[in-house]
Design a protein around this motif. Structure first.
Motif, PDB file in Angstrom:
ATOM      1  N   UNK A   1       0.805  -1.218   0.000  1.00 56.76           N
ATOM      2  CA  UNK A   1       0.000   0.000   0.000  1.00 56.76           C
ATOM      3  C   UNK A   1       0.839   1.269   0.000  1.00 56.76           C
ATOM      4  N   UNK A   2       2.143   1.151   0.217  1.00 55.70           N
ATOM      5  CA  UNK A   2       3.049   2.290   0.152  1.00 55.70           C
ATOM      6  C   UNK A   2       3.979   2.130  -1.050  1.00 55.70           C
ATOM      7  N   UNK A   3       4.776   3.141  -1.303  1.00 58.22           N
ATOM      8  CA  UNK A   3       5.767   3.051  -2.370  1.00 58.22           C
ATOM      9  C   UNK A   3       6.906   2.143  -1.922  1.00 58.22           C
TER      10      UNK A   3
ATOM     11  N   UNK B   1       8.199 -11.909  -5.326  1.00 52.07           N
ATOM     12  CA  UNK B   1       6.913 -11.610  -4.701  1.00 52.07           C
ATOM     13  C   UNK B   1       5.898 -12.623  -5.236  1.00 52.07           C
ATOM     14  N   UNK B   2       5.891 -13.856  -4.737  1.00 51.14           N
ATOM     15  CA  UNK B   2       5.056 -14.899  -5.333  1.00 51.14           C
ATOM     16  C   UNK B   2       3.558 -14.664  -5.207  1.00 51.14           C
ATOM     17  N   UNK B   3       3.127 -13.956  -4.148  1.00 52.23           N
ATOM     18  CA  UNK B   3       1.694 -13.773  -3.903  1.00 52.23           C
ATOM     19  C   UNK B   3       1.209 -12.343  -4.101  1.00 52.23           C
ATOM     20  N   UNK B   4       2.075 -11.460  -4.526  1.00 51.53           N
ATOM     21  CA  UNK B   4       1.712 -10.051  -4.661  1.00 51.53           C
ATOM     22  C   UNK B   4       0.723  -9.856  -5.810  1.00 51.53           C
ATOM     23  N   UNK B   5      -0.459  -9.301  -5.479  1.00 50.04           N
ATOM     24  CA  UNK B   5      -1.493  -9.080  -6.487  1.00 50.04           C
ATOM     25  C   UNK B   5      -1.711  -7.607  -6.801  1.00 50.04           C
ATOM     26  N   UNK B   6      -1.452  -6.747  -5.827  1.00 53.85           N
ATOM     27  CA  UNK B   6      -1.710  -5.321  -6.013  1.00 53.85           C
ATOM     28  C   UNK B   6      -0.611  -4.511  -5.340  1.00 53.85           C
ATOM     29  N   UNK B   7      -0.200  -3.431  -5.988  1.00 49.65           N
ATOM     30  CA  UNK B   7       0.821  -2.558  -5.410  1.00 49.65           C
ATOM     31  C   UNK B   7       0.501  -1.112  -5.745  1.00 49.65           C
ATOM     32  N   UNK B   8       0.911  -0.230  -4.863  1.00 48.69           N
ATOM     33  CA  UNK B   8       0.730   1.200  -5.120  1.00 48.69           C
ATOM     34  C   UNK B   8       1.811   1.723  -6.057  1.00 48.69           C
ATOM     35  N   UNK B   9       3.063   1.397  -5.755  1.00 47.43           N
ATOM     36  CA  UNK B   9       4.170   1.939  -6.532  1.00 47.43           C
ATOM     37  C   UNK B   9       5.389   1.043  -6.320  1.00 47.43           C
TER      38      UNK B   9
ATOM     39  N   UNK C   1       4.152   7.480   0.710  1.00 46.38           N
ATOM     40  CA  UNK C   1       5.057   7.298   1.828  1.00 46.38           C
ATOM     41  C   UNK C   1       5.885   6.063   1.574  1.00 46.38           C
ATOM     42  N   UNK C   2       7.179   6.197   1.512  1.00 47.14           N
ATOM     43  CA  UNK C   2       8.045   5.078   1.176  1.00 47.14           C
ATOM     44  C   UNK C   2       8.533   4.370   2.425  1.00 47.14           C
TER      45      UNK C   2
END
Length: 240
Positions: free
Chosen positions: A19-21, A35-43, A219-220
């Motif tokens: 949810x953050x950069x 990132x085997x399970x990562x489906x959504x990212x902000x940045x 926010x990183x």
């Protein structure tokens, strides 16, 4: 940010979303990022990475950027949308970028100075680019069979012959056509340049039409000087 960890060789996170950069840069030269399970990212921004795997990534709300990495291939088999920009810049070993389900990039799409890419054909379903489409390097062919709307400038420049490619895209340019911004396509260039440069390499000074995209503040996560993966994972989980 995960940076300046010279002994860090692996980042393997079981995250479902970011949810953050997130920026990963200036770590061990042979660092592998998974990132085997990562489906959504902000940045997401990746620099100086040797391997990248994100098989489940479906959407990036902000920007996704690959800069000065060491991998030969980058794949996002399930990514469908990027809300802002998508960039591949100065990845000297990169010869393949495959994004087979990508349909929309809200900002600019840039593939620049990746000297080993000879053909750009990894975006078969891409329909919309909300900003500029800017490709320059040593490629000899560009295939975007589903392209329907480029709202910014369109720039293709290469050291190789682009006659067939330019002949394909030129009829698609015009204010009420697929390519709505300034159109430029040129092969056989000694110094291929980005959008806003003439094929001769001098700055054109001409404006481009198209939508203007805004960047949301972010926010990183910052992790510097860490040498162990547990500290990296714990810090990231704490931010989610």
């Amino acid at each position: 940010m995960i940076s300046n960890n010279p002994y860090l060789q692996e980042v393997n996170m079981q995250l479902g979303n970011i949810s953050n950069a997130l920026a990963i840069e200036a770590n061990g030269r042979n660092i592998a990022v998974t990132f085997p399970n990562l489906e959504w990212a902000f940045n997401i921004t990746l620099r100086n990475v040797s391997e990248i795997s994100m098989p489940s990534l479906a959407a990036v709300n902000g920007s996704l950027g690959f800069y000065s990495n060491f991998f030969e291939s980058v794949n996002a088999p399930n990514l469908t949308t990027v809300g802002q920009s998508l960039s591949f810049v100065s990845n000297q070993k990169l010869n393949n970028a495959s994004f087979p389900q990508l349909t929309s990039v809200g900002g600019g799409l840039q593939i620049a100075n990746n000297t080993n890419i000879e053909k750009i054909d990894g975006f078969p379903k891409l329909q919309t680019v909300g900003g500029a489409l800017d490709f320059y390097g040593n490629f000899s062919d560009v295939a975007l069979p589903s392209l329907m709307d480029v709202r910014g400038a369109f720039n293709l420049q290469s050291s190789k012959d682009l006659t067939n490619t330019c002949n394909h895209f030129q009829p698609l340019s015009g204010q009420n056509n697929v390519i709505k911004g300034t159109y430029s396509c040129s092969g056989g260039e000694s110094t291929p340049g980005g959008s806003g440069t003439l094929p001769s390499g001098t700055n054109s000074g001409s404006g481009t039409s198209g939508s203007t995209t805004s960047s949301s503040a972010s926010t990183a996560v910052t992790i510097t000087g860490a040498t162990g993966l547990l500290g990296v994972v714990a810090a990231i989980f704490g931010m989610l």
